[in-house]
Scaffold this motif. Structure first.
Motif, PDB file in Angstrom:
ATOM      1  N   ILE A 266      10.169  45.807 -33.007  1.00  0.00           N
ATOM      2  CA  ILE A 266      11.105  46.775 -32.429  1.00  0.00           C
ATOM      3  C   ILE A 266      12.458  46.111 -32.179  1.00  0.00           C
ATOM      4  N   ASP A 267      12.459  44.861 -31.732  1.00  0.00           N
ATOM      5  CA  ASP A 267      13.733  44.152 -31.539  1.00  0.00           C
ATOM      6  C   ASP A 267      14.463  43.971 -32.864  1.00  0.00           C
ATOM      7  N   MET A 268      13.727  43.658 -33.920  1.00  0.00           N
ATOM      8  CA  MET A 268      14.349  43.526 -35.236  1.00  0.00           C
ATOM      9  C   MET A 268      14.922  44.875 -35.683  1.00  0.00           C
ATOM     10  N   ALA A 269      14.186  45.957 -35.418  1.00  0.00           N
ATOM     11  CA  ALA A 269      14.683  47.292 -35.754  1.00  0.00           C
ATOM     12  C   ALA A 269      15.947  47.607 -34.963  1.00  0.00           C
ATOM     13  N   ARG A 270      15.974  47.222 -33.694  1.00  0.00           N
ATOM     14  CA  ARG A 270      17.169  47.458 -32.875  1.00  0.00           C
ATOM     15  C   ARG A 270      18.392  46.771 -33.493  1.00  0.00           C
ATOM     16  N   GLU A 271      18.213  45.536 -33.917  1.00  0.00           N
ATOM     17  CA  GLU A 271      19.352  44.812 -34.481  1.00  0.00           C
ATOM     18  C   GLU A 271      19.802  45.450 -35.788  1.00  0.00           C
ATOM     19  N   LEU A 272      18.854  45.894 -36.605  1.00  0.00           N
ATOM     20  CA  LEU A 272      19.225  46.565 -37.858  1.00  0.00           C
ATOM     21  C   LEU A 272      19.932  47.897 -37.581  1.00  0.00           C
ATOM     22  N   LEU A 273      19.502  48.608 -36.552  1.00  0.00           N
ATOM     23  CA  LEU A 273      20.167  49.853 -36.192  1.00  0.00           C
ATOM     24  C   LEU A 273      21.597  49.600 -35.730  1.00  0.00           C
ATOM     25  N   GLU A 274      21.804  48.484 -35.031  1.00  0.00           N
ATOM     26  CA  GLU A 274      23.131  48.148 -34.516  1.00  0.00           C
ATOM     27  C   GLU A 274      24.074  47.649 -35.606  1.00  0.00           C
ATOM     28  N   ARG A 275      23.533  46.852 -36.530  1.00  0.00           N
ATOM     29  CA  ARG A 275      24.396  46.078 -37.415  1.00  0.00           C
ATOM     30  C   ARG A 275      24.417  46.562 -38.860  1.00  0.00           C
ATOM     31  N   SER A 276      23.574  47.522 -39.212  1.00  0.00           N
ATOM     32  CA  SER A 276      23.512  47.965 -40.607  1.00  0.00           C
ATOM     33  C   SER A 276      23.564  49.480 -40.669  1.00  0.00           C
ATOM     34  N   GLU A 277      23.700  50.002 -41.883  1.00  0.00           N
ATOM     35  CA  GLU A 277      23.675  51.452 -42.100  1.00  0.00           C
ATOM     36  C   GLU A 277      22.385  51.888 -42.785  1.00  0.00           C
ATOM     37  N   ARG A 278      21.377  51.048 -42.767  1.00  0.00           N
ATOM     38  CA  ARG A 278      20.115  51.400 -43.404  1.00  0.00           C
ATOM     39  C   ARG A 278      19.485  52.602 -42.719  1.00  0.00           C
ATOM     40  N   GLY A 279      18.774  53.412 -43.514  1.00  0.00           N
ATOM     41  CA  GLY A 279      18.084  54.570 -42.981  1.00  0.00           C
ATOM     42  C   GLY A 279      16.843  54.174 -42.202  1.00  0.00           C
ATOM     43  N   ILE A 280      16.305  55.104 -41.436  1.00  0.00           N
ATOM     44  CA  ILE A 280      15.152  54.844 -40.581  1.00  0.00           C
ATOM     45  C   ILE A 280      13.939  54.424 -41.410  1.00  0.00           C
ATOM     46  N   GLU A 281      13.716  55.087 -42.560  1.00  0.00           N
ATOM     47  CA  GLU A 281      12.558  54.745 -43.386  1.00  0.00           C
ATOM     48  C   GLU A 281      12.671  53.310 -43.906  1.00  0.00           C
ATOM     49  N   GLN A 282      13.873  52.913 -44.342  1.00  0.00           N
ATOM     50  CA  GLN A 282      14.060  51.555 -44.852  1.00  0.00           C
ATOM     51  C   GLN A 282      13.871  50.527 -43.746  1.00  0.00           C
ATOM     52  N   ILE A 283      14.399  50.813 -42.570  1.00  0.00           N
ATOM     53  CA  ILE A 283      14.237  49.879 -41.446  1.00  0.00           C
ATOM     54  C   ILE A 283      12.769  49.757 -41.074  1.00  0.00           C
ATOM     55  N   ALA A 284      12.054  50.877 -41.075  1.00  0.00           N
ATOM     56  CA  ALA A 284      10.625  50.835 -40.765  1.00  0.00           C
ATOM     57  C   ALA A 284       9.886  49.925 -41.737  1.00  0.00           C
ATOM     58  N   ALA A 285      10.228  50.010 -43.020  1.00  0.00           N
ATOM     59  CA  ALA A 285       9.594  49.142 -44.017  1.00  0.00           C
ATOM     60  C   ALA A 285      10.004  47.688 -43.804  1.00  0.00           C
ATOM     61  N   ASP A 286      11.282  47.460 -43.497  1.00  0.00           N
ATOM     62  CA  ASP A 286      11.779  46.094 -43.326  1.00  0.00           C
ATOM     63  C   ASP A 286      11.095  45.360 -42.175  1.00  0.00           C
ATOM     64  N   VAL A 287      10.740  46.086 -41.116  1.00  0.00           N
ATOM     65  CA  VAL A 287      10.174  45.417 -39.943  1.00  0.00           C
ATOM     66  C   VAL A 287       8.647  45.508 -39.897  1.00  0.00           C
ATOM     67  N   GLY A 288       8.041  46.030 -40.954  1.00  0.00           N
ATOM     68  CA  GLY A 288       6.591  46.025 -41.035  1.00  0.00           C
ATOM     69  C   GLY A 288       5.904  47.181 -40.349  1.00  0.00           C
ATOM     70  N   LEU A 289       6.652  48.276 -40.071  1.00  0.00           N
ATOM     71  CA  LEU A 289       6.045  49.429 -39.426  1.00  0.00           C
ATOM     72  C   LEU A 289       5.741  50.572 -40.392  1.00  0.00           C
ATOM     73  N   GLY A 290       6.038  50.374 -41.658  1.00  0.00           N
ATOM     74  CA  GLY A 290       5.579  51.286 -42.691  1.00  0.00           C
ATOM     75  C   GLY A 290       6.395  52.539 -42.863  1.00  0.00           C
ATOM     76  N   THR A 291       6.372  53.427 -41.883  1.00  0.00           N
ATOM     77  CA  THR A 291       7.025  54.726 -42.025  1.00  0.00           C
ATOM     78  C   THR A 291       7.982  54.976 -40.869  1.00  0.00           C
ATOM     79  N   GLY A 292       8.926  55.870 -41.097  1.00  0.00           N
ATOM     80  CA  GLY A 292       9.843  56.248 -40.045  1.00  0.00           C
ATOM     81  C   GLY A 292       9.132  56.856 -38.856  1.00  0.00           C
ATOM     82  N   ALA A 293       8.084  57.642 -39.122  1.00  0.00           N
ATOM     83  CA  ALA A 293       7.330  58.262 -38.027  1.00  0.00           C
ATOM     84  C   ALA A 293       6.696  57.193 -37.141  1.00  0.00           C
ATOM     85  N   ASN A 294       6.159  56.147 -37.768  1.00  0.00           N
ATOM     86  CA  ASN A 294       5.549  55.060 -37.004  1.00  0.00           C
ATOM     87  C   ASN A 294       6.597  54.322 -36.181  1.00  0.00           C
ATOM     88  N   LEU A 295       7.767  54.061 -36.789  1.00  0.00           N
ATOM     89  CA  LEU A 295       8.854  53.403 -36.066  1.00  0.00           C
ATOM     90  C   LEU A 295       9.281  54.246 -34.870  1.00  0.00           C
TER      91      LEU A 295
END
Length: 318
Positions: A266-295
């Protein structure tokens, strides 16, 4: 940044103040481009304040700084179980809180905060050496002797000096987001995140090499958050049984191994949300949570908000 846009921090120096406790908030919240804060060090009156450990402080501000501040830090001081803060100090702290300021105590500064009555019925902590004295002097305070810091919203307390850094970084995360907090931690060469629930005093019966091994395992896991990580995989890396890892990991971090992994994701997702324009689904995959719904599910459970709201609050405007 214009001074009208700066968050205001007051550091209250009482007689016998401990130098590390005074220096930590002044250093963490120092005004710079990455830190939109203004810090004023104050005392019961402007002038010389006799500190602990052979040091004295010349403070430029008196108690009016408390009414000015958004956050007031109360550093630890000597003989808190014997000496009460002056009535004028207690009244000024109460008035600052009534005006909307957060009051944050480091170490034995909790005694000065407790003298206001604002900790009555609330959880609080202090340096482990003084927890029993705090409970005896202020029996309405629910003293927790085995944590690094306690956040009760408008009043916060922490254990010894090093945990004051943890408390400051915790406040930074809430004010500016995880990216700014991590940046400050790197500047201070401090751990970017230690749970407030982590034990402040770990008995020496916990073998040092095992603690070092778990630190290496945590670093190993942080580099692999986008991959499947199981309790068994962590235990294999640490070369211990899953049961031993689970038991000792809580001593080290305040969390079970998988709780810690989830919060790291979740902390990694927070930093990606702050510093990048990646979509929720991509961030969920990047941090190992699979889907946007799971994130979204785990993000809301841990932080009480949605990824979208978090991004709108903390995303940097370049």
């Amino acid at each position: 940044m214009p001074s009208s846009h700066l968050r205001r921090v007051a550091v209250l120096v009482l007689e016998g103040a401990k130098p590390l406790d005074v220096g930590i908030p002044a250093q963490v919240f120092t005004t710079r481009a990455s830190m939109p804060y203004e810090v004023r060090v104050c005392g019961a009156a402007p002038g010389l304040v006799t500190g602990g450990d052979g040091l004295s402080y010349h403070v430029a501000h008196g108690l009016a700084a408390l009414a000015w501040a958004d956050v007031v830090f109360l550093p630890g001081y000597r003989s808190p179980d014997v000496d009460d803060p002056p009535r004028a100090v207690v009244d000024a702290l109460t008035a600052a809180h009534d005006g909307g300021a957060r009051l944050a105590a480091i170490s034995t500064g909790a005694f000065a905060l407790a003298a206001t009555g604002l900790l009555d019925g609330r959880r609080a902590t202090t340096h482990w050496h003084y927890t029993r004295a705090l409970a005896a002097k202020h029996p309405l305070v629910r003293v927790d002797e085995n944590v690094l810091f306690v956040d009760e919203g408008s009043v916060l307390t922490s254990a010894g000096a090093a945990s004051g850094i943890d408390l400051c970084l915790h406040i930074l995360r809430g004010d500016l987001g995880v990216s700014a907090s991590n940046h400050a931690a790197r500047r201070l060469v401090a751990a970017p995140y230690r749970s407030g629930g982590q034990a402040q005093y770990v008995p020496r019966s916990v073998p040092e090499p095992l603690g070092e091994r778990f630190a290496a395992t945590r670093e190993w896991a942080l580099r692999r958050l986008g991959e499947p990580l199981t309790l068994e995989a962590l235990a294999r890396h640490a070369a211990v049984s899953a049961r031993t890892l689970s038991r000792r990991f809580v001593d080290d971090t305040g969390y079970t191994p998988m709780q810690w992994i989830m919060r790291a994701r979740i902390d990694m997702a927070r930093e990606l949300l702050e510093r990048s324009e990646r979509g929720i689904e991509q961030i969920a995959a990047d941090v190992g949570l699979g889907t946007g719904a799971n994130l979204r599910l785990h993000f809301h459970r841990i932080l009480g908000t949605t990824p979208g709201e978090y991004r709108r609050t903390f995303a940097r405007g370049e």
